[in-house]
Write an enzyme that holds these catalytic residues in place. Structure first.
Site, mmCIF file in Angstrom:
data_model
loop_
_atom_site.group_PDB
_atom_site.id
_atom_site.type_symbol
_atom_site.label_atom_id
_atom_site.label_comp_id
_atom_site.label_asym_id
_atom_site.label_seq_id
_atom_site.Cartn_x
_atom_site.Cartn_y
_atom_site.Cartn_z
ATOM 1 N N TRP A 11 0.818 -1.201 0.000
ATOM 2 C CA TRP A 11 0.000 0.000 0.000
ATOM 3 C C TRP A 11 0.855 1.255 0.000
ATOM 4 C CZ3 TRP A 11 -3.412 2.484 -1.966
ATOM 5 C CH2 TRP A 11 -4.337 3.342 -1.362
ATOM 6 N N SER A 149 -9.765 0.130 -1.136
ATOM 7 C CA SER A 149 -8.634 0.277 -2.059
ATOM 8 C C SER A 149 -7.715 -0.928 -1.977
ATOM 9 C CB SER A 149 -7.841 1.546 -1.719
ATOM 10 O OG SER A 149 -7.514 1.571 -0.345
ATOM 11 N N LYS A 202 -14.166 -4.110 9.364
ATOM 12 C CA LYS A 202 -14.415 -4.720 8.049
ATOM 13 C C LYS A 202 -13.457 -5.872 7.778
ATOM 14 C CE LYS A 202 -10.773 -2.891 5.680
ATOM 15 N NZ LYS A 202 -9.902 -3.478 4.625
ATOM 16 N N ASP A 255 -15.600 0.046 2.180
ATOM 17 C CA ASP A 255 -14.450 -0.808 2.470
ATOM 18 C C ASP A 255 -14.884 -2.226 2.816
ATOM 19 O OD1 ASP A 255 -11.746 -1.179 2.544
ATOM 20 O OD2 ASP A 255 -11.382 0.057 4.312
ATOM 21 N N ARG A 266 -6.735 -10.138 1.499
ATOM 22 C CA ARG A 266 -6.042 -11.144 2.307
ATOM 23 C C ARG A 266 -6.956 -11.701 3.393
ATOM 24 N NH1 ARG A 266 -1.923 -7.224 1.513
ATOM 25 N NH2 ARG A 266 -2.273 -6.253 3.537
ATOM 26 N N VAL A 290 0.605 -9.221 5.901
ATOM 27 C CA VAL A 290 -0.220 -8.987 7.080
ATOM 28 C C VAL A 290 -1.696 -9.180 6.738
ATOM 29 C CG1 VAL A 290 -0.967 -7.245 8.742
ATOM 30 C CG2 VAL A 290 1.437 -7.397 8.097
ATOM 31 N N GLU A 292 -4.767 -8.045 8.692
ATOM 32 C CA GLU A 292 -5.097 -7.279 9.894
ATOM 33 C C GLU A 292 -6.325 -7.819 10.619
ATOM 34 O OE1 GLU A 292 -3.541 -5.266 11.585
ATOM 35 O OE2 GLU A 292 -2.115 -4.140 10.377
#
EC number: 1.1.1.94
Length: 342
Positions: A11, A149, A202, A255, A266, A290, A292
């Site tokens: 990102w 995004s 989310k 999102d 992911r 990662v 999250e």
């Protein structure tokens, strides 16, 4: 306009490339912890580790020295520093930037989630660090750039819309000057709580949706999970001080839809592979990036318990991730809940 992006993951790299391309007067520097990785990006124009096969802006400059990278943005009164590390690195970066500043500073972060140990939101972490350092209010303006995004699509120049929320409108103005160009739209908000709750929750809900899809439960089930998940997100956000309209916008519904349905997600992949019988350790080792939602699922559940908010989908995700509950059993438990009004 001088910008520095700290963090050469997917990102951070994608946003740096977009900013370098966005306007002729943009002077963009990318810093990362791995000098060899930065050298590879500089030599090939590709971040082979995180964005393989995607050509980056030739105007992007890689700088392996942290102090020089930070000073690049600090020399511009209209400059902007972007922290592209995960939540776990936000406190360290805040301390390093505060120590390096020579005057007023404007910074944004890109991470989404809550701190595992304290359950703090990112803006609370930054506030605590600046307060401990004796930084007066207004000396450092800060906020978050968030929304639906995927890094790969941003790096490819495909359209997207994001939200920036911060402590002062000057920060929103700078973010729009930096990124609101070509295919990227930037919308301002002053609801830091709402946008950060949306960005954290989310990811957890995307694990649930991925698991449902992995079990082949169909599009009806997917729609139900997203909709009821949005209700969970909104309840928690309102209890913590966010505003309802934020959860209907890019940082909430937008999102959530992207992360729950997009195959580049992911967190969605984690859910799909859990449904396929893989262990969490196997999945995270295979991902190499990662996720999250795994990191912050327990923090979300703990926050919900603290403020008395019911979040059954989030609780089911935690049971699957950390308590060994089979995905099919988690689905069964959700389906057996008592009838109620929407």
């Amino acid at each position: 306009m001088k910008l520095t992006i700290l963090g050469a993951g997917a990102w951070g790299t994608a946003l740096a490339s977009h900013a370098a391309t966005a306007a002729a007067d943009h002077d963009v520097v990318l810093w990362g912890r791995d000098p060899a990785q930065l050298a590879g990006i500089a030599a090939t124009g590709v971040n082979a580790t995180y964005l393989p096969g995607v050509s980056l802006s030739p105007r992007l400059v890689c700088e392996p020295d942290f102090d020089r990278a930070v000073d690049h943005a600090l020399t511009d009164p209209e400059g902007l520093l972007i922290i592209g590390t995960p939540v776990s690195g936000l406190r360290e970066m805040t301390r390093r930037l505060a120590a390096r500043r020579k005057g007023p500073l404007a910074m944004l972060w890109l991470c989404k989630g809550f701190e595992a140990e304290t359950h703090a939101m990112p803006h609370q972490m930054v506030h605590d660090e600046l307060n401990a350092l004796g930084v007066a209010p207004g000396e450092i303006e800060y906020g978050v750039l968030t929304g639906p995004s995927f890094a790969k699509e941003v790096a490819q120049g495909l359209p997207c819309a994001l939200t920036v929320a911060g402590t002062a409108h000057v920060l929103i103005d700078r973010a729009q000057a930096a990124f609101h160009h070509h295919a990227m739209r930037i919308y301002g908000s002053d609801d830091l709580i709402g946008v950060e709750v949306g960005g954290a929750v989310k990811n957890v809900l995307a694990i649930a949706t991925g698991a449902s899809d992995g079990l082949g439960l169909g599009l009806n089930a997917r729609a139900a999970l997203i909709t009821r998940g949005l209700a969970e997100m909104t309840r928690l956000g309102l209890a913590l001080g966010g505003r309802v309209e934020t959860f209907m916008g890019l940082a909430g519904m937008g999102d959530l839809i992207l992360t729950a349905t997009g195959d580049l997600s992911r967190n969605r992949k984690v859910g799909q592979q859990l449904a396929g019988g893989k262990t969490l350790d196997q999945i995270l080792a295979d991902l190499g990036h990662v996720a999250e939602g795994v990191r912050c699922a327990q923090a979300v559940a703990a926050l919900a318990a603290r403020v008395g908010v019911e979040m059954p989908i989030t609780r089911a995700v935690c049971a699957v991730l950390f308590e060994g509950l089979p995905v099919a059993d988690a689905v069964s438990q959700l389906l057996q809940r008592d009838a109620r009004d929407e």
